[in-house]
Design a protein around this motif. Structure first.
Motif, PDB file in Angstrom:
ATOM      1  N   ILE A  69     -21.143  -8.384  39.884  1.00  0.00           N
ATOM      2  CA  ILE A  69     -20.743  -9.607  39.170  1.00  0.00           C
ATOM      3  C   ILE A  69     -21.900 -10.612  39.123  1.00  0.00           C
ATOM      4  CG2 ILE A  69     -19.123 -11.559  39.199  1.00  0.00           C
ATOM      5  CD1 ILE A  69     -17.025  -9.720  40.411  1.00  0.00           C
ATOM      6  N   GLY A  70     -22.147 -11.177  37.933  1.00  0.00           N
ATOM      7  CA  GLY A  70     -23.263 -12.120  37.753  1.00  0.00           C
ATOM      8  C   GLY A  70     -24.577 -11.407  37.977  1.00  0.00           C
ATOM      9  N   THR A  71     -24.704 -10.269  37.310  1.00  0.00           N
ATOM     10  CA  THR A  71     -25.819  -9.338  37.598  1.00  0.00           C
ATOM     11  C   THR A  71     -27.179  -9.835  37.109  1.00  0.00           C
ATOM     12  OG1 THR A  71     -26.412  -6.989  37.454  1.00  0.00           O
ATOM     13  CG2 THR A  71     -25.512  -7.967  35.471  1.00  0.00           C
ATOM     14  N   GLY A  72     -27.197 -10.749  36.135  1.00  0.00           N
ATOM     15  CA  GLY A  72     -28.479 -11.265  35.622  1.00  0.00           C
ATOM     16  C   GLY A  72     -29.327 -10.146  35.056  1.00  0.00           C
ATOM     17  N   LEU A  95     -21.822  -3.489  35.148  1.00  0.00           N
ATOM     18  CA  LEU A  95     -22.504  -4.779  35.285  1.00  0.00           C
ATOM     19  C   LEU A  95     -21.697  -5.835  34.544  1.00  0.00           C
ATOM     20  CD1 LEU A  95     -26.161  -3.628  34.444  1.00  0.00           C
ATOM     21  CD2 LEU A  95     -25.102  -3.798  36.715  1.00  0.00           C
ATOM     22  N   LEU A  96     -21.439  -6.954  35.196  1.00  0.00           N
ATOM     23  CA  LEU A  96     -20.707  -8.051  34.558  1.00  0.00           C
ATOM     24  C   LEU A  96     -21.619  -9.270  34.467  1.00  0.00           C
ATOM     25  CD1 LEU A  96     -17.972  -9.213  33.532  1.00  0.00           C
ATOM     26  CD2 LEU A  96     -17.451  -9.762  35.878  1.00  0.00           C
ATOM     27  N   GLU A  97     -21.824  -9.747  33.248  1.00  0.00           N
ATOM     28  CA  GLU A  97     -22.752 -10.869  33.038  1.00  0.00           C
ATOM     29  C   GLU A  97     -22.261 -11.682  31.844  1.00  0.00           C
ATOM     30  OE1 GLU A  97     -25.530 -12.363  34.461  1.00  0.00           O
ATOM     31  OE2 GLU A  97     -25.250 -13.644  32.723  1.00  0.00           O
ATOM     32  N   LYS A  98     -22.221 -13.017  32.030  1.00  0.00           N
ATOM     33  CA  LYS A  98     -21.658 -13.829  30.931  1.00  0.00           C
ATOM     34  C   LYS A  98     -22.680 -14.185  29.857  1.00  0.00           C
ATOM     35  CE  LYS A  98     -22.045 -18.559  32.630  1.00  0.00           C
ATOM     36  NZ  LYS A  98     -21.370 -19.762  33.067  1.00  0.00           N
ATOM     37  N   SER A  99     -23.973 -14.122  30.173  1.00  0.00           N
ATOM     38  CA  SER A  99     -24.981 -14.514  29.181  1.00  0.00           C
ATOM     39  C   SER A  99     -25.269 -13.369  28.194  1.00  0.00           C
ATOM     40  CB  SER A  99     -26.276 -14.911  29.908  1.00  0.00           C
ATOM     41  OG  SER A  99     -27.386 -14.737  29.051  1.00  0.00           O
ATOM     42  N   PRO A 100     -25.019 -13.592  26.883  1.00  0.00           N
ATOM     43  CA  PRO A 100     -25.312 -12.548  25.900  1.00  0.00           C
ATOM     44  C   PRO A 100     -26.787 -12.147  25.889  1.00  0.00           C
ATOM     45  CG  PRO A 100     -23.964 -14.292  24.920  1.00  0.00           C
ATOM     46  CD  PRO A 100     -24.406 -14.785  26.262  1.00  0.00           C
ATOM     47  N   ARG A 111     -31.135   1.612  28.268  1.00  0.00           N
ATOM     48  CA  ARG A 111     -31.532   2.633  27.281  1.00  0.00           C
ATOM     49  C   ARG A 111     -32.894   3.211  27.659  1.00  0.00           C
ATOM     50  NH1 ARG A 111     -31.484   0.498  21.542  1.00  0.00           N
ATOM     51  NH2 ARG A 111     -32.376  -0.941  22.784  1.00  0.00           N
ATOM     52  N   LEU A 112     -33.824   2.332  28.010  1.00  0.00           N
ATOM     53  CA  LEU A 112     -35.173   2.756  28.387  1.00  0.00           C
ATOM     54  C   LEU A 112     -35.141   3.733  29.578  1.00  0.00           C
ATOM     55  CD1 LEU A 112     -38.331   2.075  28.076  1.00  0.00           C
ATOM     56  CD2 LEU A 112     -37.952   0.500  29.971  1.00  0.00           C
ATOM     57  N   LEU A 113     -34.282   3.426  30.545  1.00  0.00           N
ATOM     58  CA  LEU A 113     -34.235   4.228  31.776  1.00  0.00           C
ATOM     59  C   LEU A 113     -33.253   5.396  31.670  1.00  0.00           C
ATOM     60  CD1 LEU A 113     -34.155   1.164  34.195  1.00  0.00           C
ATOM     61  CD2 LEU A 113     -36.108   2.657  33.784  1.00  0.00           C
ATOM     62  N   ASP A 114     -32.542   5.451  30.553  1.00  0.00           N
ATOM     63  CA  ASP A 114     -31.574   6.515  30.314  1.00  0.00           C
ATOM     64  C   ASP A 114     -30.516   6.573  31.424  1.00  0.00           C
ATOM     65  OD1 ASP A 114     -30.472   8.602  28.929  1.00  0.00           O
ATOM     66  OD2 ASP A 114     -31.711  10.134  29.901  1.00  0.00           O
ATOM     67  N   LEU A 115     -29.924   5.410  31.703  1.00  0.00           N
ATOM     68  CA  LEU A 115     -28.914   5.321  32.765  1.00  0.00           C
ATOM     69  C   LEU A 115     -27.511   5.277  32.160  1.00  0.00           C
ATOM     70  CD1 LEU A 115     -30.609   2.596  35.012  1.00  0.00           C
ATOM     71  CD2 LEU A 115     -30.688   5.082  35.299  1.00  0.00           C
ATOM     72  N   ASP A 116     -26.547   5.765  32.939  1.00  0.00           N
ATOM     73  CA  ASP A 116     -25.153   5.740  32.498  1.00  0.00           C
ATOM     74  C   ASP A 116     -24.454   4.569  33.206  1.00  0.00           C
ATOM     75  OD1 ASP A 116     -22.638   6.301  31.597  1.00  0.00           O
ATOM     76  OD2 ASP A 116     -22.295   7.951  32.997  1.00  0.00           O
ATOM     77  N   ILE A 117     -24.664   3.368  32.653  1.00  0.00           N
ATOM     78  CA  ILE A 117     -24.126   2.140  33.255  1.00  0.00           C
ATOM     79  C   ILE A 117     -23.348   1.407  32.178  1.00  0.00           C
ATOM     80  CG2 ILE A 117     -24.764  -0.158  34.116  1.00  0.00           C
ATOM     81  CD1 ILE A 117     -27.106   0.987  35.520  1.00  0.00           C
ATOM     82  N   LYS A 118     -22.189   0.831  32.561  1.00  0.00           N
ATOM     83  CA  LYS A 118     -21.410   0.075  31.574  1.00  0.00           C
ATOM     84  C   LYS A 118     -21.677  -1.423  31.750  1.00  0.00           C
ATOM     85  CE  LYS A 118     -17.022  -0.073  29.369  1.00  0.00           C
ATOM     86  NZ  LYS A 118     -15.609   0.077  29.432  1.00  0.00           N
ATOM     87  N   ILE A 119     -21.925  -2.079  30.617  1.00  0.00           N
ATOM     88  CA  ILE A 119     -22.160  -3.529  30.647  1.00  0.00           C
ATOM     89  C   ILE A 119     -20.907  -4.241  30.141  1.00  0.00           C
ATOM     90  CG2 ILE A 119     -23.585  -5.421  29.754  1.00  0.00           C
ATOM     91  CD1 ILE A 119     -25.713  -3.278  29.074  1.00  0.00           C
ATOM     92  N   HIS A 120     -20.463  -5.274  30.870  1.00  0.00           N
ATOM     93  CA  HIS A 120     -19.344  -6.100  30.429  1.00  0.00           C
ATOM     94  C   HIS A 120     -19.899  -7.503  30.190  1.00  0.00           C
ATOM     95  CE1 HIS A 120     -16.483  -3.037  32.064  1.00  0.00           C
ATOM     96  NE2 HIS A 120     -17.477  -2.855  32.925  1.00  0.00           N
ATOM     97  N   ASN A 121     -19.987  -7.892  28.929  1.00  0.00           N
ATOM     98  CA  ASN A 121     -20.469  -9.233  28.616  1.00  0.00           C
ATOM     99  C   ASN A 121     -19.267 -10.185  28.658  1.00  0.00           C
ATOM    100  OD1 ASN A 121     -22.151 -10.774  25.727  1.00  0.00           O
ATOM    101  ND2 ASN A 121     -21.872 -11.476  27.805  1.00  0.00           N
ATOM    102  N   ALA A 122     -19.026 -10.787  29.822  1.00  0.00           N
ATOM    103  CA  ALA A 122     -17.828 -11.622  29.982  1.00  0.00           C
ATOM    104  C   ALA A 122     -18.021 -12.622  31.115  1.00  0.00           C
ATOM    105  CB  ALA A 122     -16.630 -10.730  30.296  1.00  0.00           C
TER     106      ALA A 122
END
Ligand SMILES: C[S@@+](CC[C@H](N)C(=O)[O-])C[C@H]1O[C@@H](n2cnc3c(N)ncnc32)[C@H](O)[C@@H]1O
Length: 207
Positions: A69-72, A95-100, A111-122
């Motif tokens: 949360i608040g991953t920056g 990853l949860l981050e409020k800043s678009p 994308r660059l690192l080819d990771l399977d991570i979900k981003i939640h922009n909220a």
């Protein structure tokens, strides 16, 4: 650039290469937006990556998913995802981050690192009814405020792992006025005055 002995002690060449790619991506974007403080750029491996990485010591192979949360810039979430293979762990990172703007950086890095991570922009206060094995946060909110947010949003966890600076004692004392907290305090490997909180359960005791 000052490298991290801790990371060098267990990461593979491949992970080390990816960490460097992440570092370069972060440095390029840090010119345009403030992802980490400019004064810490030279020591980023220790101040940010090693500091984030130490959380892996408290994650087990029973932990299936993590919400940061608040991953920056993805701290600690991206670092944990990068190094998990070296600790033979297999969790999924969210990853949860409020800043678009920061989410745009996260997307580019992932994308660059080819990771399977979900981003939640909220905004975390708008999230409802989630359940994770581990919730992490670094340089986010004071403990009491954070526990209130999780409670209101009904974000459940088996383990809450927080990186805390020099004011950690006051944060615990304040939070304990309202919460019964089962918390292990571990020394930080990057700063003598800091702690890693590993919270196994919390119960609200007063409104
Ligand atoms: C001090 S930064 C720390 C970033 C990162 N965890 C680190 O250690 O470098 C706090 C981050 O939390 C994000 N943030 C603040 N309030 C938030 C909220 N209510 N919901 C989600 N993210 C939030 C900010 O945009 C910022 O990126």
């Amino acid at each position: 650039m000052i490298r991290s002995k801790y990371l060098d002690s267990f990461v593979s060449r491949e992970t080390s290469r990816k960490l460097y790619q992440y570092h370069q991506c972060l440095m390029n974007n840090n010119q345009k937006m403030s992802l980490i403080s400019k004064s810490t750029e030279r020591e980023a491996y220790i101040r940010h990556y090693e500091d984030s990485a130490q959380i892996i010591e408290y994650i087990s192979n029973q932990d299936e998913n993590i919400l940061d949360i608040g991953t920056g810039a993805g701290l600690p979430g991206i670092i944990l995802d990068l190094i998990k293979v070296d600790k033979k762990l297999d969790f999924h990172v969210n990853l949860l981050e409020k800043s678009p703007k920061k989410c745009k950086f996260l997307k580019e890095a992932i994308r660059l690192l080819d990771l399977d991570i979900k981003i939640h922009n909220a905004d975390v206060s708008m999230v409802r009814n989630k359940n994770y094995s581990v919730v992490t946060a670094r340089a986010f909110k004071p403990l009491g405020t954070f526990l209130n947010i999780l409670h209101k949003s009904n974000i459940k966890f088996k383990k809450l792992i927080l990186l805390k600076g020099e004011k950690y004692k006051n944060e615990i004392l304040d939070a304990k006025k309202y919460w019964e907290i089962n918390c292990e305090l571990h020394d930080s490997i990057t700063n003598k005055a800091s702690k890693v909180f590993v919270i196994n359960s919390v119960k609200r005791i007063s409104a």
